[in-house]
Motif scaffolding. Structure first.
Motif, mmCIF file in Angstrom:
data_model
loop_
_atom_site.group_PDB
_atom_site.id
_atom_site.type_symbol
_atom_site.label_atom_id
_atom_site.label_comp_id
_atom_site.label_asym_id
_atom_site.label_seq_id
_atom_site.Cartn_x
_atom_site.Cartn_y
_atom_site.Cartn_z
ATOM 1 N N ARG A 13 0.840 -1.478 0.087
ATOM 2 C CA ARG A 13 -0.183 -0.229 -0.077
ATOM 3 C C ARG A 13 0.034 1.025 -0.155
ATOM 4 O O ARG A 13 0.946 2.155 -0.617
ATOM 5 N N ILE A 14 2.195 0.801 0.605
ATOM 6 C CA ILE A 14 3.415 2.703 0.878
ATOM 7 C C ILE A 14 3.425 2.529 -0.446
ATOM 8 O O ILE A 14 3.714 3.874 -1.226
ATOM 9 N N THR A 15 3.573 0.959 -1.196
ATOM 10 C CA THR A 15 4.341 1.350 -2.791
ATOM 11 C C THR A 15 3.668 1.976 -3.457
ATOM 12 O O THR A 15 3.509 2.914 -4.132
ATOM 13 N N GLN A 16 2.399 1.223 -3.484
ATOM 14 C CA GLN A 16 0.953 2.203 -4.304
ATOM 15 C C GLN A 16 1.164 3.918 -4.319
ATOM 16 O O GLN A 16 0.401 4.692 -4.707
ATOM 17 N N LEU A 17 0.507 4.158 -2.744
ATOM 18 C CA LEU A 17 1.097 5.373 -2.314
ATOM 19 C C LEU A 17 1.823 6.479 -2.678
ATOM 20 O O LEU A 17 1.405 7.824 -3.539
ATOM 21 N N LEU A 18 2.928 6.034 -3.050
ATOM 22 C CA LEU A 18 4.483 6.734 -3.082
ATOM 23 C C LEU A 18 4.446 7.409 -5.065
ATOM 24 O O LEU A 18 4.296 7.929 -5.527
ATOM 25 N N ASP A 19 3.186 6.127 -5.993
ATOM 26 C CA ASP A 19 3.614 5.392 -7.194
ATOM 27 C C ASP A 19 2.204 6.971 -7.543
ATOM 28 O O ASP A 19 3.023 7.173 -8.373
ATOM 29 N N GLN A 20 1.393 6.643 -6.766
ATOM 30 C CA GLN A 20 0.553 6.905 -6.828
ATOM 31 C C GLN A 20 -0.009 8.499 -6.916
ATOM 32 O O GLN A 20 -0.761 9.426 -8.001
ATOM 33 N N TYR A 21 0.723 9.137 -6.268
ATOM 34 C CA TYR A 21 1.048 10.878 -6.170
ATOM 35 C C TYR A 21 2.610 11.223 -6.337
ATOM 36 O O TYR A 21 2.868 12.754 -6.080
ATOM 37 N N ALA A 22 3.081 10.720 -6.748
ATOM 38 C CA ALA A 22 4.632 11.314 -7.637
ATOM 39 C C ALA A 22 5.641 11.821 -6.893
ATOM 40 O O ALA A 22 5.308 13.257 -6.819
ATOM 41 N N THR A 23 5.296 10.814 -5.259
ATOM 42 C CA THR A 23 6.113 11.830 -4.073
ATOM 43 C C THR A 23 6.955 12.693 -4.587
ATOM 44 O O THR A 23 8.098 11.719 -5.526
ATOM 45 N N ASN A 24 7.802 13.706 -3.773
ATOM 46 C CA ASN A 24 8.660 14.178 -4.766
ATOM 47 C C ASN A 24 9.768 14.331 -3.638
ATOM 48 O O ASN A 24 11.107 14.608 -3.319
ATOM 49 N N ALA A 25 8.856 13.438 -2.059
ATOM 50 C CA ALA A 25 9.851 13.728 -0.725
ATOM 51 C C ALA A 25 9.155 13.237 0.043
ATOM 52 O O ALA A 25 7.839 12.902 -0.036
ATOM 53 N N LEU A 26 10.017 12.477 1.152
ATOM 54 C CA LEU A 26 9.723 12.202 2.256
ATOM 55 C C LEU A 26 10.091 12.337 3.282
ATOM 56 O O LEU A 26 11.572 12.611 4.073
ATOM 57 N N VAL A 27 8.778 12.542 4.426
ATOM 58 C CA VAL A 27 10.029 13.227 5.479
ATOM 59 C C VAL A 27 8.680 12.580 5.925
ATOM 60 O O VAL A 27 7.920 11.544 6.404
ATOM 61 N N ILE A 28 9.954 11.632 7.410
ATOM 62 C CA ILE A 28 9.676 10.861 8.112
ATOM 63 C C ILE A 28 10.266 11.389 10.095
ATOM 64 O O ILE A 28 11.383 12.151 9.654
ATOM 65 N N GLN A 29 9.718 10.648 11.143
ATOM 66 C CA GLN A 29 10.722 10.767 11.947
ATOM 67 C C GLN A 29 11.903 9.383 11.866
ATOM 68 O O GLN A 29 11.564 9.040 12.164
ATOM 69 N N ASP A 30 13.130 10.401 12.543
ATOM 70 C CA ASP A 30 13.960 9.290 13.232
ATOM 71 C C ASP A 30 13.972 8.739 14.519
ATOM 72 O O ASP A 30 13.725 9.386 14.962
ATOM 73 N N ALA A 31 13.658 7.923 13.938
ATOM 74 C CA ALA A 31 13.669 6.986 14.955
ATOM 75 C C ALA A 31 15.086 5.903 15.063
ATOM 76 O O ALA A 31 14.649 4.804 15.809
ATOM 77 N N THR A 32 16.269 6.318 14.653
ATOM 78 C CA THR A 32 16.896 5.760 14.946
ATOM 79 C C THR A 32 18.547 5.806 15.922
ATOM 80 O O THR A 32 19.040 5.595 16.287
ATOM 81 N N ARG A 33 17.458 7.303 16.468
ATOM 82 C CA ARG A 33 18.458 8.364 17.548
ATOM 83 C C ARG A 33 18.507 7.935 18.732
ATOM 84 O O ARG A 33 17.376 7.534 18.893
ATOM 85 N N ARG A 34 19.288 7.571 19.317
ATOM 86 C CA ARG A 34 19.558 6.983 21.140
ATOM 87 C C ARG A 34 18.442 8.061 21.247
ATOM 88 O O ARG A 34 17.567 9.261 20.787
ATOM 89 N N GLY A 35 17.879 8.025 22.593
ATOM 90 C CA GLY A 35 16.677 8.637 23.317
ATOM 91 C C GLY A 35 15.664 8.450 22.552
ATOM 92 O O GLY A 35 14.929 9.414 22.397
ATOM 93 N N THR A 36 14.914 7.931 21.419
ATOM 94 C CA THR A 36 13.813 8.328 20.950
ATOM 95 C C THR A 36 13.267 6.774 21.161
ATOM 96 O O THR A 36 13.610 5.883 20.706
ATOM 97 N N PRO A 37 12.893 6.591 22.212
ATOM 98 C CA PRO A 37 11.494 5.850 22.347
ATOM 99 C C PRO A 37 10.930 4.847 21.682
ATOM 100 O O PRO A 37 10.078 5.624 21.001
#
Length: 124
Positions: free
Chosen positions: A8-32
């Protein structure tokens, strides 16, 4: 992340011709974050990169700093609702107590703050 969610995420990226993806950084220490959330974020970022979609990840600290070191998520949700009138109806009306679960609509405001931070970074 389940296969159907990934599809479904693949479909959404393709459907809306996404120019950028903005996500929360879940890799940093201190981010539970649960391991499955970090893994899902990494998989989604890899999918975007495979499609040459730039990925921008912002930590909670970056969000807090960008919005004036907000004291809590309730305050941040109210701030977002003032800037985006369509969100006013979804803003939690009362601060939650420590024993209460987070309002299910807070994810909307988490996403909005990431988007606002992204657009603010374009101006700089």
């Amino acid at each position: 992340m389940g296969l159907s969610c990934f599809v479904r995420i693949t479909q959404l990226l393709d459907q809306y011709a996404t120019n950028a993806l903005v996500i929360q950084d879940a890799t940093r220490r201190g981010t539970p974050r649960a391991m499955w959330i970090a893994n899902s974020s990494a998989a989604i970022a890899a999918l975007a990169k495979d499609r040459d979609i730039p990925v921008f990840a912002y930590s909670r600290d970056q969000v807090r700093d960008a919005f004036g070191s907000c004291p809590n998520k309730q305050w941040l949700a109210e701030l977002v609702a003032k800037h985006i009138p369509a969100f006013e109806q979804y803003a939690p009306t009362a601060p939650r107590k420590p024993w209460m679960s987070e309002d299910r609509r807070m994810g909307l405001f988490d996403a909005a703050t990431l988007g606002l931070l992204f657009f603010r970074s374009l101006d700089n």
